[in-house]
Design a protein around this motif. Sequence first.
Motif, short mmCIF file in Angstrom:
data_model
loop_
_atom_site.label_atom_id
_atom_site.label_comp_id
_atom_site.label_asym_id
_atom_site.label_seq_id
_atom_site.Cartn_x
_atom_site.Cartn_y
_atom_site.Cartn_z
N SER A 1 60.39 82.49 14.51
CA SER A 1 61.72 82.74 13.97
C SER A 1 61.96 84.24 13.91
N ALA A 2 63.24 84.61 13.88
CA ALA A 2 63.58 86.02 13.77
C ALA A 2 63.04 86.60 12.47
N VAL A 3 63.11 85.82 11.38
CA VAL A 3 62.57 86.28 10.11
C VAL A 3 61.06 86.47 10.22
N GLY A 4 60.39 85.54 10.89
CA GLY A 4 58.95 85.66 11.05
C GLY A 4 58.53 86.87 11.85
N GLU A 5 59.28 87.17 12.91
CA GLU A 5 58.97 88.36 13.70
C GLU A 5 59.13 89.63 12.87
N LEU B 1 56.20 86.93 21.33
CA LEU B 1 56.86 85.88 20.55
C LEU B 1 58.38 86.00 20.65
N ARG B 2 58.88 87.23 20.60
CA ARG B 2 60.33 87.42 20.70
C ARG B 2 60.84 86.96 22.06
N ARG B 3 60.11 87.32 23.12
CA ARG B 3 60.52 86.92 24.46
C ARG B 3 60.53 85.39 24.59
N ARG B 4 59.50 84.74 24.03
CA ARG B 4 59.44 83.29 24.11
C ARG B 4 60.57 82.65 23.30
N ARG B 5 60.87 83.22 22.11
CA ARG B 5 61.94 82.67 21.28
C ARG B 5 63.30 82.79 21.97
N LEU B 6 63.57 83.96 22.54
CA LEU B 6 64.85 84.14 23.23
C LEU B 6 64.96 83.25 24.46
N ALA B 7 63.84 83.07 25.17
CA ALA B 7 63.87 82.19 26.35
C ALA B 7 64.13 80.76 25.93
N GLY C 1 65.72 79.79 23.21
CA GLY C 1 67.12 79.68 22.78
C GLY C 1 68.07 79.63 23.94
N ALA C 2 67.82 80.41 25.00
CA ALA C 2 68.67 80.38 26.19
C ALA C 2 68.59 79.05 26.90
N ALA C 3 67.37 78.48 26.96
CA ALA C 3 67.22 77.19 27.61
C ALA C 3 67.92 76.08 26.84
N THR C 4 67.83 76.17 25.51
CA THR C 4 68.50 75.17 24.67
C THR C 4 70.01 75.25 24.82
N ALA C 5 70.51 76.51 24.85
CA ALA C 5 71.95 76.68 25.00
C ALA C 5 72.43 76.18 26.34
#
Length: 439
Positions: free
Chosen positions: A250-254, A427-433, A435-439
């Motif tokens: 999560s962004a908070v976790g990062e 972790l940030r790169r994986r989270r953004l990827a 989120g993009a895939a989900t969108a």
Amino acid sequence: MHVVGAPARATRRLTHAQGADRTGLGRLIELTAAHSAGDALVTVALAGALLFRLPVGQARGQVAAYLLVTMLPFTVVAPFVGPVLDRLRSGRRYIMAGTLLARGLLCWGMAGAVHTSDAVTLFPSALAVLVLSKAYNVSRAAIMPSLLPADIPLVTANARVALFALVSAGAGAGLATGLSAAAGPDWVLRAAVPLFLLCGVFAVRLPRHVDAPDPEEDEPRPRWRTLLGLGPDANRGPSARPGVGSLVGSAVGEAMGANAAIRVQSGFLVFFLLFLVQDGHLRGPGPTVALALLAAAAGVGGLAGAAAGSWTRSRSPQLTVLATLALATVATVAAAFVFTIWTAAAVALVGAFAQGLGKLAFDAIVQREIGEEVRSSAFGVAETLLQIAWVSGGLLGLVLSLFVAGPAGLGVMSAALALSLGRLLALRRRRLATGAATA
């Protein structure tokens, strides 16, 4: 009267600027500044009682014991403080006032314990003061969005509070140092008593809209908070997906991970450099001048971090947090290769800057991402994790100061910071990827 009144009016204009007088943010800034001055008095008094009057070897043992005492109970207190504050949202002003009044009474008791060298009373009282200080900070951070003027971003508002708090703490520390030298640390603690009591009165006079309605009896209670349960989605009701609100991913976790790494570095630098100076392993001016230089560098760095936060209009605090960790890593690596009293001061300055600005950005992320119904719990967990990180870094610095020279110690810390930064970027790169895939 003019000598006192003119600076007071100028300070009031700064604290109440941009609509802060209408929303109550100005009053909160002034209250937090006075609270920080009181904390500085307590810190200087305890330092004088526990450290500088002892031989170096004995001081190490006292410092290690104090660090452990302040860390271990936080793992027990954290699950209780946040949920209690969340359940009593309608009494936030009185909770903040209670933490201040209780600290005033504890300071009176600690003054007697310092005078008689009663460690049995001193250590538990010091722990209680620390926990109450954290409880105040949790409450203050939780109410910030309700006092936010329309044209001030969260990072800027947090920075304004932090900037005045740091200036006030510096003034309090200077006053406490002089008073401790003239009359002893017990009188510093006695001087803190009326300050905390007055702060308690002013806390009750905060605007009433900082108190939110308590949750209804049939409203789902916030989930039990644990050290790994900090995240924006963990408390959005029964329909939330399990595990989404954990720290990982999560962004908070990062942001929490980056701030924890910076806190480890901060605690490490404080005690590693302190004992290097006291042991005579850091070449340069005498111990007193060296310690003053390091303290001044850290103070300037903290002020610079708060000032940078108050000037910035950044809407991306996540990037700010990662940038502060990267900056701290680069500075530590450079100091490990070229280690002198001046590079040590430079890394202390940069580390304090990163800690100050990174924490401001983290607070803004939590205030934006975490709902009001569990915001105090989130800040309670965050304060605990950051406290544990700082103490862990302090213990590491204390131990390494016994066995390695300055470059090797900073090399160990550089490696730890670099690994943390690399992990968080992945972790940030994986989270953004994702989120993009989900969108």
